[in-house]
Design a protein around this motif. Structure first.
Motif, PDB file in Angstrom:
ATOM      1  N   ASP A  49      88.229   7.323  30.602  1.00  0.00           N
ATOM      2  CA  ASP A  49      87.910   6.659  31.872  1.00  0.00           C
ATOM      3  C   ASP A  49      86.410   6.402  32.005  1.00  0.00           C
ATOM      4  N   SER A  50      85.774   6.003  30.912  1.00  0.00           N
ATOM      5  CA  SER A  50      84.346   5.674  30.847  1.00  0.00           C
ATOM      6  C   SER A  50      83.422   6.856  31.109  1.00  0.00           C
ATOM      7  N   LEU A  51      83.937   8.066  30.991  1.00  0.00           N
ATOM      8  CA  LEU A  51      83.142   9.275  31.193  1.00  0.00           C
ATOM      9  C   LEU A  51      83.141  10.111  29.919  1.00  0.00           C
ATOM     10  N   PRO A  52      82.051  10.853  29.660  1.00  0.00           N
ATOM     11  CA  PRO A  52      82.045  11.744  28.495  1.00  0.00           C
ATOM     12  C   PRO A  52      83.227  12.711  28.567  1.00  0.00           C
ATOM     13  N   TRP A  53      83.923  12.826  27.448  1.00  0.00           N
ATOM     14  CA  TRP A  53      85.082  13.712  27.380  1.00  0.00           C
ATOM     15  C   TRP A  53      84.806  14.838  26.394  1.00  0.00           C
TER      16      TRP A  53
ATOM     17  N   TRP B  62      75.607   3.795  13.257  1.00  0.00           N
ATOM     18  CA  TRP B  62      76.601   4.096  14.273  1.00  0.00           C
ATOM     19  C   TRP B  62      77.794   3.178  14.134  1.00  0.00           C
ATOM     20  N   GLN B  63      78.892   3.683  14.642  1.00  0.00           N
ATOM     21  CA  GLN B  63      80.121   2.910  14.764  1.00  0.00           C
ATOM     22  C   GLN B  63      80.601   3.107  16.193  1.00  0.00           C
ATOM     23  N   VAL B  64      80.943   2.003  16.835  1.00  0.00           N
ATOM     24  CA  VAL B  64      81.438   2.034  18.202  1.00  0.00           C
ATOM     25  C   VAL B  64      82.884   1.538  18.170  1.00  0.00           C
ATOM     26  N   PHE B  65      83.803   2.362  18.640  1.00  0.00           N
ATOM     27  CA  PHE B  65      85.230   2.036  18.644  1.00  0.00           C
ATOM     28  C   PHE B  65      85.646   1.730  20.074  1.00  0.00           C
ATOM     29  N   SER B  66      86.262   0.569  20.265  1.00  0.00           N
ATOM     30  CA  SER B  66      86.696   0.210  21.613  1.00  0.00           C
ATOM     31  C   SER B  66      88.095  -0.381  21.578  1.00  0.00           C
ATOM     32  N   ASP B  67      88.733  -0.299  22.732  1.00  0.00           N
ATOM     33  CA  ASP B  67      90.059  -0.889  22.893  1.00  0.00           C
ATOM     34  C   ASP B  67      90.077  -1.627  24.229  1.00  0.00           C
TER      35      ASP B  67
ATOM     36  N   PHE C 171      76.908   5.802  25.851  1.00  0.00           N
ATOM     37  CA  PHE C 171      77.927   4.956  26.444  1.00  0.00           C
ATOM     38  C   PHE C 171      77.285   3.739  27.117  1.00  0.00           C
ATOM     39  N   LYS C 172      76.238   3.989  27.905  1.00  0.00           N
ATOM     40  CA  LYS C 172      75.547   2.890  28.589  1.00  0.00           C
ATOM     41  C   LYS C 172      74.919   1.942  27.581  1.00  0.00           C
TER      42      LYS C 172
END
Length: 139
Positions: free
Chosen positions: A70-74, A38-43, A132-133
């Motif tokens: 906004d921290s919700l599945p899109w 996995w790769q997790v991309f954050s800003d 996400f969690k």
């Protein structure tokens, strides 16, 4: 005039191109008969994208892209392949508007597009929330 679903998919693809400017963390895990990466991309807003690949050897390969707003599945795009690097044999795409209503819900199998069932869309949404969690705790 593009449909709401087409516009959402375009926005998703444009947002995915922005991951190059984000912080990325990678990881792997394996157990008998299955390996994951996995790769997790954050800003500055937190986790924005997660790309997970699961190789189940003779059972096939799955690539899932999770996008968040906004921290919700899109948007969730999941491709099934007979093996890594092969063309997708099926693709499911699901996306939710700001109000949580399903906007994008399609399944592409053998070149034919159909509507993704509500149950399958809910499963993807639940997976996206769980991922996400899982990763926001680590960032």
């Amino acid at each position: 005039e593009p449909t709401a679903a087409e516009k959402m998919l375009d926005d998703f693809n444009n947002a995915k191109r922005q991951t190059g400017g984000m912080t990325v963390k990678s990881g792997t895990a394996s157990k008998i008969g299955e390996s994951r990466s996995w790769q997790v991309f954050s800003d500055v807003h937190g986790v924005e994208f997660i790309i997970e690949q699961v190789n189940q050897a003779d059972k096939g390969f799955t690539k899932t892209e999770y996008a968040y707003r906004d921290s919700l599945p899109w948007v969730v795009v999941q491709e099934q392949m007979p093996k890594a690097g092969a063309p997708a044999s099926s693709t499911v795409q699901a996306g939710w508007g700001n109000n949580g209503v399903l906007v994008l819900n399609q399944k592409i199998n053998a070149g034919k597009t159909s509507t993704l069932s509500d149950a399958d869309a809910k499963t993807l949404h639940d997976q996206a929330e769980a991922e996400f969690k899982r990763f926001t705790k680590k960032h």
